[in-house]
Write a protein that holds these residues in place. Structure first.
Motif: not given
Length: 78
Positions: A1-9, A68-77
Motif C-alpha cells: 500500500m505504501r508503494n502505491v501511495i508513493m508512486v501516486l505521489q 497534500a492528501g497523499l502526504c498525510i496518507a503516506q504518514n498514516l499508513v
C-alpha cells in the motif's frame, strides 16, 4: 500500500511541476516599470475566469490538494 501511495505521489508531483511551469508570469517585469503598468479594462481582463490561465490555476489547486492528501496518507499508513 505504501508503494502505491508513493508512486501516486511522484506522478502527482511531476504533474504539479509541469502545470506550474506552464503558467504565465503574473508580473510585467521592467516593461511594467517603464510603461507605467496600466491596467486598462479589456476583454481579456473582464473574462479572465474563463481562460486557459484560470483553468491552470484550478488544476494547480486540485493537484496541490491531492498531493497534500497523499502526504498525510503516506504518514498514516505503516
Amino acid at each position: 500500500m505504501r508503494n502505491v501511495i508513493m508512486v501516486l505521489q511522484i506522478i502527482i508531483a511531476i504533474a504539479l511541476i509541469a502545470v506550474v511551469m506552464v503558467q504565465p508570469s503574473k508580473t510585467n517585469g521592467l516593461s511594467g516599470l517603464v510603461a507605467g503598468g496600466s491596467s486598462a479594462e479589456s476583454f481579456y481582463s473582464k473574462n479572465k475566469g474563463r481562460t486557459s490561465e484560470a483553468m491552470l490555476i484550478k488544476v494547480t489547486s486540485v493537484l496541490a490538494a491531492i498531493f497534500a492528501g497523499l502526504c498525510i496518507a503516506q504518514n498514516l499508513v505503516k
